[in-house]
Motif scaffolding. Sequence first.
Motif, PDB file in Angstrom:
ATOM      1  N   ALA A  48      -2.774  -4.125   6.688  1.00 23.84           N
ATOM      2  CA  ALA A  48      -2.375  -3.006   5.841  1.00 23.84           C
ATOM      3  C   ALA A  48      -2.573  -3.355   4.379  1.00 23.84           C
ATOM      4  O   ALA A  48      -2.303  -4.482   3.942  1.00 23.84           O
ATOM      5  CB  ALA A  48      -0.905  -2.654   6.102  1.00 23.84           C
ATOM      6  N   ALA A  49      -3.046  -2.371   3.613  1.00 24.35           N
ATOM      7  CA  ALA A  49      -3.200  -2.558   2.179  1.00 24.35           C
ATOM      8  C   ALA A  49      -1.827  -2.526   1.517  1.00 24.35           C
ATOM      9  O   ALA A  49      -0.910  -1.856   1.995  1.00 24.35           O
ATOM     10  CB  ALA A  49      -4.083  -1.455   1.604  1.00 24.35           C
ATOM     11  N   PRO A  50      -1.650  -3.253   0.439  1.00 20.16           N
ATOM     12  CA  PRO A  50      -0.350  -3.240  -0.250  1.00 20.16           C
ATOM     13  C   PRO A  50      -0.039  -1.859  -0.798  1.00 20.16           C
ATOM     14  O   PRO A  50      -0.942  -1.079  -1.129  1.00 20.16           O
ATOM     15  CB  PRO A  50      -0.549  -4.263  -1.384  1.00 20.16           C
ATOM     16  CG  PRO A  50      -2.029  -4.318  -1.593  1.00 20.16           C
ATOM     17  CD  PRO A  50      -2.631  -4.094  -0.241  1.00 20.16           C
ATOM     18  N   ALA A  51       1.251  -1.533  -0.876  1.00 20.34           N
ATOM     19  CA  ALA A  51       1.665  -0.242  -1.419  1.00 20.34           C
ATOM     20  C   ALA A  51       1.229  -0.135  -2.874  1.00 20.34           C
ATOM     21  O   ALA A  51       1.265  -1.108  -3.624  1.00 20.34           O
ATOM     22  CB  ALA A  51       3.186  -0.100  -1.309  1.00 20.34           C
ATOM     23  N   VAL A  52       0.813   1.047  -3.256  1.00 22.56           N
ATOM     24  CA  VAL A  52       0.323   1.272  -4.613  1.00 22.56           C
ATOM     25  C   VAL A  52       1.401   1.988  -5.420  1.00 22.56           C
ATOM     26  O   VAL A  52       1.985   2.965  -4.970  1.00 22.56           O
ATOM     27  CB  VAL A  52      -0.962   2.120  -4.599  1.00 22.56           C
ATOM     28  CG1 VAL A  52      -1.442   2.405  -6.015  1.00 22.56           C
ATOM     29  CG2 VAL A  52      -2.042   1.405  -3.793  1.00 22.56           C
ATOM     30  N   ASP A  53       1.679   1.479  -6.610  1.00 19.51           N
ATOM     31  CA  ASP A  53       2.654   2.121  -7.472  1.00 19.51           C
ATOM     32  C   ASP A  53       2.104   3.433  -8.016  1.00 19.51           C
ATOM     33  O   ASP A  53       0.894   3.616  -8.156  1.00 19.51           O
ATOM     34  CB  ASP A  53       3.023   1.206  -8.643  1.00 19.51           C
ATOM     35  CG  ASP A  53       3.844   0.011  -8.205  1.00 19.51           C
ATOM     36  OD1 ASP A  53       4.380   0.043  -7.086  1.00 19.51           O
ATOM     37  OD2 ASP A  53       3.946  -0.948  -8.986  1.00 19.51           O
ATOM     38  N   TYR A  54       3.023   4.348  -8.339  1.00 15.95           N
ATOM     39  CA  TYR A  54       2.628   5.588  -8.980  1.00 15.95           C
ATOM     40  C   TYR A  54       2.402   5.306 -10.465  1.00 15.95           C
ATOM     41  O   TYR A  54       3.305   4.847 -11.171  1.00 15.95           O
ATOM     42  CB  TYR A  54       3.710   6.652  -8.808  1.00 15.95           C
ATOM     43  CG  TYR A  54       3.851   7.129  -7.390  1.00 15.95           C
ATOM     44  CD1 TYR A  54       3.059   8.162  -6.915  1.00 15.95           C
ATOM     45  CD2 TYR A  54       4.759   6.548  -6.516  1.00 15.95           C
ATOM     46  CE1 TYR A  54       3.175   8.614  -5.605  1.00 15.95           C
ATOM     47  CE2 TYR A  54       4.880   6.990  -5.204  1.00 15.95           C
ATOM     48  CZ  TYR A  54       4.093   8.017  -4.772  1.00 15.95           C
ATOM     49  OH  TYR A  54       4.210   8.463  -3.470  1.00 15.95           O
ATOM     50  N   ARG A 172       7.726   3.681 -12.029  1.00 12.67           N
ATOM     51  CA  ARG A 172       8.448   2.997 -13.099  1.00 12.67           C
ATOM     52  C   ARG A 172       9.562   3.947 -13.554  1.00 12.67           C
ATOM     53  O   ARG A 172       9.316   5.109 -13.886  1.00 12.67           O
ATOM     54  CB  ARG A 172       7.532   2.658 -14.270  1.00 12.67           C
ATOM     55  CG  ARG A 172       6.591   1.515 -14.003  1.00 12.67           C
ATOM     56  CD  ARG A 172       6.056   0.873 -15.276  1.00 12.67           C
ATOM     57  NE  ARG A 172       5.563   1.830 -16.274  1.00 12.67           N
ATOM     58  CZ  ARG A 172       4.980   1.461 -17.408  1.00 12.67           C
ATOM     59  NH1 ARG A 172       4.815   0.174 -17.677  1.00 12.67           N
ATOM     60  NH2 ARG A 172       4.556   2.380 -18.265  1.00 12.67           N
ATOM     61  N   VAL A 173      10.779   3.420 -13.558  1.00 15.27           N
ATOM     62  CA  VAL A 173      11.935   4.265 -13.845  1.00 15.27           C
ATOM     63  C   VAL A 173      11.812   4.920 -15.218  1.00 15.27           C
ATOM     64  O   VAL A 173      12.096   6.118 -15.380  1.00 15.27           O
ATOM     65  CB  VAL A 173      13.230   3.434 -13.726  1.00 15.27           C
ATOM     66  CG1 VAL A 173      14.423   4.204 -14.275  1.00 15.27           C
ATOM     67  CG2 VAL A 173      13.476   3.052 -12.269  1.00 15.27           C
ATOM     68  N   LEU A 174      11.377   4.168 -16.218  1.00 18.51           N
ATOM     69  CA  LEU A 174      11.261   4.743 -17.553  1.00 18.51           C
ATOM     70  C   LEU A 174      10.217   5.851 -17.601  1.00 18.51           C
ATOM     71  O   LEU A 174      10.392   6.851 -18.308  1.00 18.51           O
ATOM     72  CB  LEU A 174      10.923   3.660 -18.575  1.00 18.51           C
ATOM     73  CG  LEU A 174      12.056   2.731 -18.994  1.00 18.51           C
ATOM     74  CD1 LEU A 174      11.597   1.837 -20.145  1.00 18.51           C
ATOM     75  CD2 LEU A 174      13.310   3.489 -19.407  1.00 18.51           C
ATOM     76  N   ASP A 175       9.120   5.677 -16.875  1.00 18.80           N
ATOM     77  CA  ASP A 175       8.102   6.737 -16.839  1.00 18.80           C
ATOM     78  C   ASP A 175       8.683   8.019 -16.253  1.00 18.80           C
ATOM     79  O   ASP A 175       8.515   9.113 -16.812  1.00 18.80           O
ATOM     80  CB  ASP A 175       6.906   6.301 -15.990  1.00 18.80           C
ATOM     81  CG  ASP A 175       6.079   5.207 -16.639  1.00 18.80           C
ATOM     82  OD1 ASP A 175       6.259   4.942 -17.838  1.00 18.80           O
ATOM     83  OD2 ASP A 175       5.253   4.608 -15.923  1.00 18.80           O
ATOM     84  N   ALA A 176       9.348   7.890 -15.091  1.00 13.07           N
ATOM     85  CA  ALA A 176       9.877   9.074 -14.411  1.00 13.07           C
ATOM     86  C   ALA A 176      10.946   9.763 -15.247  1.00 13.07           C
ATOM     87  O   ALA A 176      10.930  10.992 -15.416  1.00 13.07           O
ATOM     88  CB  ALA A 176      10.443   8.674 -13.047  1.00 13.07           C
ATOM     89  N   LEU A 177      11.878   8.983 -15.789  1.00 10.15           N
ATOM     90  CA  LEU A 177      12.976   9.587 -16.531  1.00 10.15           C
ATOM     91  C   LEU A 177      12.500  10.221 -17.836  1.00 10.15           C
ATOM     92  O   LEU A 177      12.963  11.303 -18.215  1.00 10.15           O
ATOM     93  CB  LEU A 177      14.050   8.538 -16.817  1.00 10.15           C
ATOM     94  CG  LEU A 177      14.844   8.063 -15.595  1.00 10.15           C
ATOM     95  CD1 LEU A 177      15.815   6.966 -15.998  1.00 10.15           C
ATOM     96  CD2 LEU A 177      15.598   9.214 -14.946  1.00 10.15           C
TER      97      LEU A 177
END
Length: 381
Positions: A48-54, A172-177
């Motif tokens: 399996a490929a590693p999970a990709v961050d948004y 990334r929490v700062l990006d989302a918020l």
Amino acid sequence: MPMKTLITALLLSAATLSAAAAPVDRYGYTLPPSMQKKKQPAAPKKKAAPAVDYVGEYVNFGDWQEVRAFLDDVAARDGFERAELNALMAQIRYVDSAVQLVKPAPPGKPKNWQAYSKLMIDPVRIDAGVKFWNENSEALSRAEALYGVPAEIVVGILGVETVYGRNTGRFRVLDALTTLAFAYPEAPQRRERMAFFRGELESTLLFARQAGVDPLSLKGSFAGAIGMPQFMPSSVIKYAVDFDGSGKVDLLNSSVDAIGSVAAFLAGHGWQREQAGPVVYAATVSPNRAWEPMLGRGLAATYRPQELVAAGVTPAVAPPEQLYGLVDLQNGAEPTEYWLANGNFFAITQYNRSYFYAMSVVELGRAVRLARAAAGVSSGM
């Protein structure tokens, strides 16, 4: 995930998707086509490929007037260096997928508890819950003794939220918020929602400073919820506890800290250990609909059993003498289910303001408890 109290489901619970139902977010809303997984033809098995961050796109948030005013206030109120905030803001990205996920469901889309529950109360979560309970029975017993919250409720929440830490979010929490604080989509109460997320953005900065971590390193849900219990940053500050005695709070890697923190949150939002019996009781309702005004009375238990019975609500078993609310769980074209819910049920809704959410917590916890009993493991409670 607090103020999870205002996010009816703004916090992203990873769901094991049923082949019979479209993928949904934590509100029960169907995900937009661009975010649905497309079915692919079978292929040879491979690693399996590693999970990709948004990863979002760069926009110069620092040039936005509302952002500058917010940073001025935070610097003055919390003692941050304005230049440091500027440098941080220059690294934050706009995340359109977060915007898409908070959009309300299309008008007229019927709610369906049975479909929702199949996503949340499935064999994967039940099996993982049994394993989690077995591995953390001491911490669960200690949390119940200290906070009065039964193990099965804590297990239910952690299972619904992240499948016991398997899916804690890759935003990334700062990006989302920041995105939701300043670019929330057009919707009812948009200004209130943006104010909420600005408060959570400030709490993230405070938490990161307090914990001595880079705020850009924090990962979470599309709504900024963190760790195994998916706490919003303000709730991390207020309710997270170092339950394993390590000297720090770690909601991402410490199951024990997550257990203690969930119990502390519920106790802080009205959970009463002296409430007798289950938190919900199945009921039927009379055709005259005299009970209808008892629906939608807020997230609180306000009626005595005799008041409900007099209005035509008949519980399947006689509940203890305490206050209840009348809960309706709609099933699309099928008949609606009705339940009497005590104050502890409504304490769960302070985690996520949704009857569906609270009932899924109750039912998943119960299913895990019964699965353990079937395997010959005593709850020890």
